[in-house]
Design a protein around this motif. Structure first.
Motif, PDB file in Angstrom:
ATOM      1  N   GLN A 212       0.808  -1.220   0.000  1.00  0.00           N
ATOM      2  CA  GLN A 212       0.000   0.000   0.000  1.00  0.00           C
ATOM      3  C   GLN A 212       0.845   1.275   0.000  1.00  0.00           C
ATOM      4  OE1 GLN A 212      -0.426   2.324   2.887  1.00  0.00           O
ATOM      5  NE2 GLN A 212       1.496   1.353   3.525  1.00  0.00           N
ATOM      6  N   SER A 213       2.158   1.151   0.136  1.00  0.00           N
ATOM      7  CA  SER A 213       3.008   2.317   0.365  1.00  0.00           C
ATOM      8  C   SER A 213       3.085   3.269  -0.821  1.00  0.00           C
ATOM      9  CB  SER A 213       4.430   1.866   0.746  1.00  0.00           C
ATOM     10  OG  SER A 213       5.024   1.132  -0.324  1.00  0.00           O
ATOM     11  N   VAL A 214       2.798   2.789  -2.023  1.00  0.00           N
ATOM     12  CA  VAL A 214       2.892   3.640  -3.215  1.00  0.00           C
ATOM     13  C   VAL A 214       1.513   3.989  -3.762  1.00  0.00           C
ATOM     14  CG1 VAL A 214       3.731   3.797  -5.592  1.00  0.00           C
ATOM     15  CG2 VAL A 214       5.175   2.747  -3.831  1.00  0.00           C
ATOM     16  N   ILE A 215       0.778   2.979  -4.215  1.00  0.00           N
ATOM     17  CA  ILE A 215      -0.462   3.236  -4.961  1.00  0.00           C
ATOM     18  C   ILE A 215      -1.545   3.848  -4.081  1.00  0.00           C
ATOM     19  CG2 ILE A 215      -2.312   2.160  -6.295  1.00  0.00           C
ATOM     20  CD1 ILE A 215      -0.342   0.177  -7.343  1.00  0.00           C
ATOM     21  N   ARG A 216      -1.691   3.370  -2.874  1.00  0.00           N
ATOM     22  CA  ARG A 216      -2.758   3.881  -1.994  1.00  0.00           C
ATOM     23  C   ARG A 216      -2.667   5.390  -1.829  1.00  0.00           C
ATOM     24  NH1 ARG A 216      -2.239   4.190   3.820  1.00  0.00           N
ATOM     25  NH2 ARG A 216      -4.233   4.664   4.812  1.00  0.00           N
ATOM     26  N   GLY A 217      -1.459   5.889  -1.595  1.00  0.00           N
ATOM     27  CA  GLY A 217      -1.280   7.324  -1.419  1.00  0.00           C
ATOM     28  C   GLY A 217      -1.620   8.114  -2.661  1.00  0.00           C
ATOM     29  N   GLY A 223      -7.724  11.549  -5.853  1.00  0.00           N
ATOM     30  CA  GLY A 223      -9.160  11.475  -5.648  1.00  0.00           C
ATOM     31  C   GLY A 223      -9.866  10.452  -6.518  1.00  0.00           C
ATOM     32  N   VAL A 224      -9.233   9.302  -6.756  1.00  0.00           N
ATOM     33  CA  VAL A 224      -9.828   8.248  -7.578  1.00  0.00           C
ATOM     34  C   VAL A 224      -9.837   6.942  -6.786  1.00  0.00           C
ATOM     35  CG1 VAL A 224      -9.149   9.324  -9.755  1.00  0.00           C
ATOM     36  CG2 VAL A 224      -7.587   7.709  -8.640  1.00  0.00           C
ATOM     37  N   THR A 225     -10.620   5.994  -7.272  1.00  0.00           N
ATOM     38  CA  THR A 225     -10.717   4.690  -6.607  1.00  0.00           C
ATOM     39  C   THR A 225     -10.043   3.619  -7.453  1.00  0.00           C
ATOM     40  OG1 THR A 225     -12.833   4.125  -7.645  1.00  0.00           O
ATOM     41  CG2 THR A 225     -12.899   5.355  -5.558  1.00  0.00           C
ATOM     42  N   LEU A 226      -9.566   2.599  -6.786  1.00  0.00           N
ATOM     43  CA  LEU A 226      -8.922   1.490  -7.488  1.00  0.00           C
ATOM     44  C   LEU A 226      -9.920   0.760  -8.376  1.00  0.00           C
ATOM     45  CD1 LEU A 226      -6.381  -0.187  -7.915  1.00  0.00           C
ATOM     46  CD2 LEU A 226      -7.031  -1.560  -5.923  1.00  0.00           C
ATOM     47  N   SER A 227     -11.147   0.623  -7.918  1.00  0.00           N
ATOM     48  CA  SER A 227     -12.168  -0.073  -8.683  1.00  0.00           C
ATOM     49  C   SER A 227     -12.411   0.610 -10.029  1.00  0.00           C
ATOM     50  CB  SER A 227     -13.471  -0.141  -7.883  1.00  0.00           C
ATOM     51  OG  SER A 227     -14.499  -0.742  -8.637  1.00  0.00           O
ATOM     52  N   LYS A 228     -12.562   1.927 -10.003  1.00  0.00           N
ATOM     53  CA  LYS A 228     -12.823   2.653 -11.249  1.00  0.00           C
ATOM     54  C   LYS A 228     -11.611   2.633 -12.163  1.00  0.00           C
ATOM     55  CE  LYS A 228     -14.621   7.003 -13.059  1.00  0.00           C
ATOM     56  NZ  LYS A 228     -15.171   8.343 -12.717  1.00  0.00           N
ATOM     57  N   ASP A 328      -7.072  -2.247   9.950  1.00  0.00           N
ATOM     58  CA  ASP A 328      -6.350  -1.010  10.252  1.00  0.00           C
ATOM     59  C   ASP A 328      -6.465  -0.076   9.059  1.00  0.00           C
ATOM     60  OD1 ASP A 328      -4.587  -2.017   8.347  1.00  0.00           O
ATOM     61  OD2 ASP A 328      -3.161  -2.766   9.842  1.00  0.00           O
ATOM     62  N   ASP A 329      -5.650   0.963   9.006  1.00  0.00           N
ATOM     63  CA  ASP A 329      -5.743   1.946   7.929  1.00  0.00           C
ATOM     64  C   ASP A 329      -5.407   1.353   6.561  1.00  0.00           C
ATOM     65  OD1 ASP A 329      -6.457   3.826   9.768  1.00  0.00           O
ATOM     66  OD2 ASP A 329      -4.455   4.716   9.949  1.00  0.00           O
ATOM     67  N   PHE A 330      -4.597   0.286   6.542  1.00  0.00           N
ATOM     68  CA  PHE A 330      -4.219  -0.334   5.273  1.00  0.00           C
ATOM     69  C   PHE A 330      -5.326  -1.222   4.709  1.00  0.00           C
ATOM     70  CE2 PHE A 330       0.490  -0.478   6.819  1.00  0.00           C
ATOM     71  CZ  PHE A 330       0.512   0.914   6.818  1.00  0.00           C
ATOM     72  N   SER A 331      -6.217  -1.677   5.564  1.00  0.00           N
ATOM     73  CA  SER A 331      -7.179  -2.721   5.206  1.00  0.00           C
ATOM     74  C   SER A 331      -8.085  -2.365   4.026  1.00  0.00           C
ATOM     75  CB  SER A 331      -8.028  -3.089   6.428  1.00  0.00           C
ATOM     76  OG  SER A 331      -7.209  -3.546   7.479  1.00  0.00           O
ATOM     77  N   PRO A 332      -8.678  -1.146   3.964  1.00  0.00           N
ATOM     78  CA  PRO A 332      -9.575  -0.850   2.843  1.00  0.00           C
ATOM     79  C   PRO A 332      -8.897  -0.986   1.481  1.00  0.00           C
ATOM     80  CG  PRO A 332      -9.887   0.751   4.591  1.00  0.00           C
ATOM     81  CD  PRO A 332      -8.687  -0.068   4.975  1.00  0.00           C
ATOM     82  N   TYR A 333      -7.656  -0.491   1.362  1.00  0.00           N
ATOM     83  CA  TYR A 333      -6.967  -0.617   0.068  1.00  0.00           C
ATOM     84  C   TYR A 333      -6.663  -2.073  -0.259  1.00  0.00           C
ATOM     85  CZ  TYR A 333      -3.398  -0.815  -3.465  1.00  0.00           C
ATOM     86  OH  TYR A 333      -2.690  -1.151  -4.593  1.00  0.00           O
TER      87      TYR A 333
END
Length: 355
Positions: A212-217, A223-228, A328-333
């Motif tokens: 998550q260290s690169v893409i999540r940020g 302001g975009v979602t991974l799904s889209k 935790d904070d990483f879980s949603p991504y």
């Protein structure tokens, strides 16, 4: 003469930035385009594919910080490509794709695992390569701020890739355990799978952070979602492009955020590897070269291939995946990542569930 470590780090960073600026000061503007093809963007529009998709020079031409600042090469643009990528996600192959196309060479200078590669065709292009987003973004921001002072039209592209979870985990395990897999000549495929399962649980904390260290940020900043973005990558054949976010406020004392200047190019690495010609859609006229196959366990190649095949085909159970996701904070991504690739059921899954 002894210098404190902070002074030495500051001097090293300053020298590298000055070197990169000198390399950028020589060059030609970019103007290649592909008139017969188009690409879908995050805002729903379609435009012609260009040498770098969705980089509008008008949105990234800087204003001089002061009327007394000189203007250098104002009619010739500069392009900076920042390849900031998750480990084991095709970094070297993607870099080779760009460097082969532009004739780029990595320099010996390096700060905090950030590498620089000036290019010769055209000379106005330079590449920054790193796995460390936290180290790269401040250097990239500093470079853009220097270009701003001289009102140099600047195009900036941040490139990052994601992989199919099963392929990412298996690749990382195999690369991290080369000596064990090759050295234990009596190891069976079942025993290798047991090692793989134990590693998956043992190294979960480290892998969760790395993934998550690169893409999540970047997703959050743009302001975009991974799904889209995954849907757009599927539609475009393996990539999506997110334009800069000009509304982001300037960071006091540090200049504009890189996300307000740079476009974001997201790559589905495995999808592009299945159809390498798609790299030419991302970069028309590029010289794609398949990566060289690595020779491993040459003395017992058949046994190693059997073990590697077993590891790559192993599918983690839902229980193993849920434990990996955590809370935790990483879980949603991490949950979105597994879901969009079909490893978890849900309405946001863009692919059939893999069982």
């Amino acid at each position: 003469m002894y210098l404190p470590i902070r002074v030495r780090c500051f001097v090293s960073v300053t020298v590298i930035i000055q070197t990169l600026l000198c390399l950028l000061s020589i060059g030609y503007s970019l103007g290649a385009s592909d008139k017969d093809s188009s690409v879908d963007h995050d805002n729903g529009s379609r435009t012609n594919r260009q040498l770098y998709p969705m980089m509008d020079p008008k949105s990234v031409v800087y204003k001089p910080a002061s009327k007394n600042k000189p203007v250098q090469n104002s009619s010739k643009g500069k392009t900076v490509i920042a390849l900031i990528n998750t480990p084991n996600s095709g970094t070297e192959e993607i870099f080779s794709h760009f460097s082969n196309s532009f004739g780029c060479t990595l320099q010996n200078s390096q700060v905090d695992d950030v590498f620089y590669a000036p290019c010769v065709n055209p000379k106005s292009v330079s590449i920054v390569k790193s796995h460390d987003k936290r180290a790269t973004v401040p250097l990239l921001r500093r470079l853009l701020r220097h270009l701003q002072q001289y009102e140099i039209p600047t195009e900036c592209l941040i490139v990052t890739a994601l992989r199919d979870p099963q392929k990412w985990f298996s690749t990382k395990f195999i690369e991290n355990h080369k000596k064990m897999l090759c050295g234990m000549t009596d190891m069976t495929a079942d025993e290798a799978i047991e090692e793989y399962q134990m590693w998956f649980e043992r190294d979960a904390i480290y892998n969760r952070y790395m993934l998550q260290s690169v893409i999540r940020g970047f997703l959050n900043k743009y302001g975009v979602t991974l799904s889209k973005q995954m849907k757009l990558m599927q539609k475009n054949g393996g990539y999506s492009v997110v334009p800069p976010v000009p509304a982001l406020k300037e960071i006091q004392g540090r200049g504009v955020p890189v996300e307000s200047v740079c476009s974001l190019l997201l790559l589905d690495y495995d999808k592009l590897r299945e159809s390498p010609e798609r790299f030419n859609d991302v970069l028309p006229g590029a010289l794609y070269q398949s990566p060289k196959k690595r020779q491993m366990c040459s003395e017992d190649a058949a046994r190693y291939k059997t073990i590697r095949r077993a590891i790559r085909s192993y599918k983690f159970t839902n229980e193993e995946l849920e434990k990996f996701i955590g809370k935790d904070d990483f879980s949603p991504y991490l949950e979105d990542w597994l879901r969009v690739f079909g490893y978890l059921p849900g309405k946001n899954s863009n692919r059939p569930t893999k069982t």
